[in-house]
Design a protein around this motif. Structure first.
Motif, PDB file in Angstrom:
ATOM      1  N   LEU A 107      -9.773  67.464  42.715  1.00 26.32           N
ATOM      2  CA  LEU A 107      -9.929  67.746  44.143  1.00 26.32           C
ATOM      3  C   LEU A 107      -9.103  66.818  45.033  1.00 26.32           C
ATOM      4  CD1 LEU A 107     -13.770  68.419  44.174  1.00 26.32           C
ATOM      5  CD2 LEU A 107     -11.984  70.082  44.759  1.00 26.32           C
ATOM      6  N   LEU A 108      -8.560  65.766  44.469  1.00 27.94           N
ATOM      7  CA  LEU A 108      -7.827  64.786  45.271  1.00 27.94           C
ATOM      8  C   LEU A 108      -6.365  65.186  45.428  1.00 27.94           C
ATOM      9  CD1 LEU A 108      -9.238  61.459  43.756  1.00 27.94           C
ATOM     10  CD2 LEU A 108     -10.021  62.711  45.763  1.00 27.94           C
ATOM     11  N   ARG A 109      -5.917  65.215  46.680  1.00 30.50           N
ATOM     12  CA  ARG A 109      -4.529  65.593  46.952  1.00 30.50           C
ATOM     13  C   ARG A 109      -3.531  64.671  46.250  1.00 30.50           C
ATOM     14  NH1 ARG A 109      -4.454  65.254  53.249  1.00 30.50           N
ATOM     15  NH2 ARG A 109      -5.896  63.603  52.741  1.00 30.50           N
ATOM     16  N   GLU A 110      -3.921  63.419  46.088  1.00 30.01           N
ATOM     17  CA  GLU A 110      -3.019  62.423  45.512  1.00 30.01           C
ATOM     18  C   GLU A 110      -2.688  62.707  44.051  1.00 30.01           C
ATOM     19  OE1 GLU A 110      -5.031  61.025  49.017  1.00 30.01           O
ATOM     20  OE2 GLU A 110      -5.830  61.810  47.133  1.00 30.01           O
ATOM     21  N   GLN A 111      -3.440  63.597  43.431  1.00 33.29           N
ATOM     22  CA  GLN A 111      -3.187  63.937  42.036  1.00 33.29           C
ATOM     23  C   GLN A 111      -2.002  64.878  41.862  1.00 33.29           C
ATOM     24  OE1 GLN A 111      -4.978  63.169  38.978  1.00 33.29           O
ATOM     25  NE2 GLN A 111      -5.630  61.461  40.245  1.00 33.29           N
ATOM     26  N   TYR A 112      -1.479  65.428  42.967  1.00 34.24           N
ATOM     27  CA  TYR A 112      -0.461  66.479  42.879  1.00 34.24           C
ATOM     28  C   TYR A 112       0.888  65.977  43.366  1.00 34.24           C
ATOM     29  CZ  TYR A 112      -4.543  69.238  41.986  1.00 34.24           C
ATOM     30  OH  TYR A 112      -5.702  69.718  41.420  1.00 34.24           O
ATOM     31  N   ASP A 113       1.923  66.402  42.651  1.00 28.37           N
ATOM     32  CA  ASP A 113       3.269  65.906  42.917  1.00 28.37           C
ATOM     33  C   ASP A 113       4.120  66.883  43.717  1.00 28.37           C
ATOM     34  OD1 ASP A 113       2.636  65.085  39.670  1.00 28.37           O
ATOM     35  OD2 ASP A 113       3.094  63.490  41.119  1.00 28.37           O
ATOM     36  N   TYR A 114       3.868  68.166  43.557  1.00 33.02           N
ATOM     37  CA  TYR A 114       4.694  69.183  44.209  1.00 33.02           C
ATOM     38  C   TYR A 114       3.789  70.135  44.976  1.00 33.02           C
ATOM     39  CZ  TYR A 114       7.847  67.483  40.583  1.00 33.02           C
ATOM     40  OH  TYR A 114       8.578  66.682  39.757  1.00 33.02           O
ATOM     41  N   TRP A 115       4.236  70.492  46.178  1.00 31.41           N
ATOM     42  CA  TRP A 115       3.447  71.341  47.070  1.00 31.41           C
ATOM     43  C   TRP A 115       4.283  72.505  47.566  1.00 31.41           C
ATOM     44  CZ3 TRP A 115      -1.702  70.553  48.356  1.00 31.41           C
ATOM     45  CH2 TRP A 115      -2.261  69.348  47.900  1.00 31.41           C
ATOM     46  N   GLY A 116       3.627  73.644  47.715  1.00 36.22           N
ATOM     47  CA  GLY A 116       4.249  74.789  48.353  1.00 36.22           C
ATOM     48  C   GLY A 116       4.125  74.686  49.864  1.00 36.22           C
ATOM     49  N   GLN A 117       4.664  75.680  50.557  1.00 36.96           N
ATOM     50  CA  GLN A 117       4.735  75.602  52.024  1.00 36.96           C
ATOM     51  C   GLN A 117       3.486  76.150  52.693  1.00 36.96           C
ATOM     52  OE1 GLN A 117       5.651  78.114  50.334  1.00 36.96           O
ATOM     53  NE2 GLN A 117       5.313  79.936  51.558  1.00 36.96           N
ATOM     54  N   GLY A 118       2.622  76.829  51.960  1.00 39.50           N
ATOM     55  CA  GLY A 118       1.384  77.347  52.531  1.00 39.50           C
ATOM     56  C   GLY A 118       1.488  78.777  53.011  1.00 39.50           C
ATOM     57  N   THR A 119       0.352  79.450  52.949  1.00 37.66           N
ATOM     58  CA  THR A 119       0.245  80.822  53.455  1.00 37.66           C
ATOM     59  C   THR A 119      -1.064  80.923  54.230  1.00 37.66           C
ATOM     60  OG1 THR A 119       0.329  83.177  52.843  1.00 37.66           O
ATOM     61  CG2 THR A 119      -0.824  81.704  51.316  1.00 37.66           C
ATOM     62  N   LEU A 120      -1.022  81.538  55.401  1.00 36.05           N
ATOM     63  CA  LEU A 120      -2.166  81.552  56.309  1.00 36.05           C
ATOM     64  C   LEU A 120      -3.102  82.707  56.001  1.00 36.05           C
ATOM     65  CD1 LEU A 120      -3.648  80.521  58.847  1.00 36.05           C
ATOM     66  CD2 LEU A 120      -2.103  81.962  60.205  1.00 36.05           C
ATOM     67  N   VAL A 121      -4.372  82.378  55.851  1.00 39.07           N
ATOM     68  CA  VAL A 121      -5.432  83.373  55.698  1.00 39.07           C
ATOM     69  C   VAL A 121      -6.323  83.296  56.931  1.00 39.07           C
ATOM     70  CG1 VAL A 121      -7.468  84.042  54.376  1.00 39.07           C
ATOM     71  CG2 VAL A 121      -5.397  83.293  53.190  1.00 39.07           C
ATOM     72  N   THR A 122      -6.477  84.409  57.604  1.00 36.33           N
ATOM     73  CA  THR A 122      -7.322  84.484  58.787  1.00 36.33           C
ATOM     74  C   THR A 122      -8.406  85.524  58.546  1.00 36.33           C
ATOM     75  OG1 THR A 122      -5.465  83.908  60.224  1.00 36.33           O
ATOM     76  CG2 THR A 122      -7.422  84.862  61.270  1.00 36.33           C
TER      77      THR A 122
END
Length: 125
Positions: A107-122
């Motif tokens: 659950l910790l963000r610090e565990q991840y090295d690569y991130w995508g740009q995100g997609t919005l869910v409304t």
């Protein structure tokens, strides 16, 4: 390395969406992939994880029983099926890859090295 998240949109409460995370520059057979989300004014929070070793899946308490994570190794893509959506699920959803995950800390963000740009869910009520 690129992680391309897609599939977000506007949906009514109770509806469904399927998010995709297409990876390039790395193989999802080698990296555990997590989904996170960030609602306006809130911290980014972990939603789900799929482990690369044995395919084990993990969910946060807020989405357990409603969301399902899966992957297609041939397409190098991870999916997140969102069912029975609620207004509180409204957020930008991100996928992330970890090179050295401690599973109990997924659950910790610090565990991840690569991130995508995100997609919005409304989710509209």
């Amino acid at each position: 390395v690129q992680l391309q998240a897609s599939g977000g949109g506007v949906v009514q409460a109770g509806g469904s969406l399927r998010l995709s995370c297409a990876a390039s520059g790395l193989s999802i057979e080698d990296y555990p992939i997590g989904w996170f989300r960030q609602a306006p004014g809130k911290e980014r929070e972990g939603v789900s994880l799929i482990d690369n070793i044995d395919g084990s899946t993990y969910y946060s308490n807020s989405v357990k029983g409603r969301f399902t994570i899966s992957k297609d190794n041939a397409k190098n893509t991870v999916y997140l099926q969102l069912n029975n959506l609620k207004s509180e699920d409204t957020a930008v959803y991100y996928c992330a890859a970890s090179g050295s995950l401690v599973v109990r800390q997924w659950l910790l963000r610090e565990q991840y090295d690569y991130w995508g740009q995100g997609t919005l869910v409304t989710v509209s009520s």
